[in-house]
Design an enzyme around this catalytic site. Structure first.
Site, short mmCIF file in Angstrom:
data_model
loop_
_atom_site.label_atom_id
_atom_site.label_comp_id
_atom_site.label_asym_id
_atom_site.label_seq_id
_atom_site.Cartn_x
_atom_site.Cartn_y
_atom_site.Cartn_z
N GLY A 198 2.81 -0.44 67.70
CA GLY A 198 3.76 0.60 68.00
C GLY A 198 3.02 1.80 68.55
NE ARG A 199 6.29 6.27 70.75
CZ ARG A 199 6.49 7.42 70.11
NH1 ARG A 199 5.60 8.37 70.14
NH2 ARG A 199 7.60 7.62 69.44
CD GLU B 256 0.14 7.71 71.94
OE1 GLU B 256 0.47 8.86 72.25
OE2 GLU B 256 0.83 6.71 72.21
CB CYS C 290 1.04 -4.71 69.26
SG CYS C 290 2.07 -4.26 70.67
CG HIS C 291 0.19 -0.35 71.49
ND1 HIS C 291 1.23 -1.21 71.73
CD2 HIS C 291 -0.01 0.35 72.63
CE1 HIS C 291 1.66 -1.04 72.96
NE2 HIS C 291 0.92 -0.10 73.54
CE1 TYR D 17 3.15 -5.57 75.56
CE2 TYR D 17 2.34 -3.44 76.31
CZ TYR D 17 3.26 -4.47 76.38
OH TYR D 17 4.30 -4.41 77.28
#
Length: 184
Positions: free
Chosen positions: A86-87, A90, A116-117, A137
């Site tokens: 997800g975010r 980050e 993923c992220h 990802y």
């Protein structure tokens, strides 16, 4: 005594990528701690693909309680680590405690599941990935390569204690491999 699993998260964590591993670990009888910048109710998000849109879209999803702050976690107390995407990666990668938490699992060769992220976190501590292989990802391929790792174009990949998945559809295989390593 059951296994203890740490999940690193924050607001905007992808809902499927945290709920699936969380409940799968609870089902297996593990003691699971969700850690975030602070112990609070996290806002998860749903990432999906829509015809005609070149990248994923994001919608608000469910709330989920973080049990502990990163500052209050002793990684030596845990047998495995899960990092959803997800975010959240980050911005949680900027937390001063995250590099130490993540590095511990690499240094002690404990199982790590990253989807993923999650690879964005590894980019801030490149020494843990130097010479390793993983998938993530596709948008995270540059972070993987900058960290000194080889990006593997596959849905799932295992390199030693690091089990990586491309995105949420790959969670069944990711969790199957993670649990095998945790039980091994």
């Amino acid at each position: 005594m059951g296994k203890k699993v740490l999940i690193l998260a924050g607001d905007a964590v992808e809902a499927l990528e945290i709920f699936y591993p969380y409940y799968r670990c609870l089902e297996a009888g593990y003691d699971v701690t969700i850690a975030a910048p602070s112990a609070k109710k996290l806002q998860t998000v749903l990432h999906d693909f829509v015809d005609g849109v070149d990248t994923y879209i994001e919608r608000t999803a469910y709330g989920l309680e973080a049990h502990s702050s990163f500052a209050d976690v002793d990684p030596a107390q845990f047998d495995g680590l899960i990092i959803p995407g997800g975010r959240a990666p980050e911005y949680i990668r900027l937390n001063e405690h995250v590099p130490t938490l993540v590095s511990h699992f690499f240094e002690t060769n404990k199982p790590i599941a990253a989807v993923c992220h999650a690879a964005q976190i590894f980019a801030t501590i490149p020494e843990v990935l130097n010479g390793r292989e993983l998938t993530a990802y596709i948008a995270c391929k540059p972070e993987v390569q900058v960290a000194g790792a080889t990006y593997i174009d596959a849905n799932l990949h295992t390199d030693g204690n690091l089990i990586s998945g491309h995105a949420w559809p790959d969670l069944p295989g990711l969790m199957r491999e993670f649990i095998q390593k945790l039980e091994g």
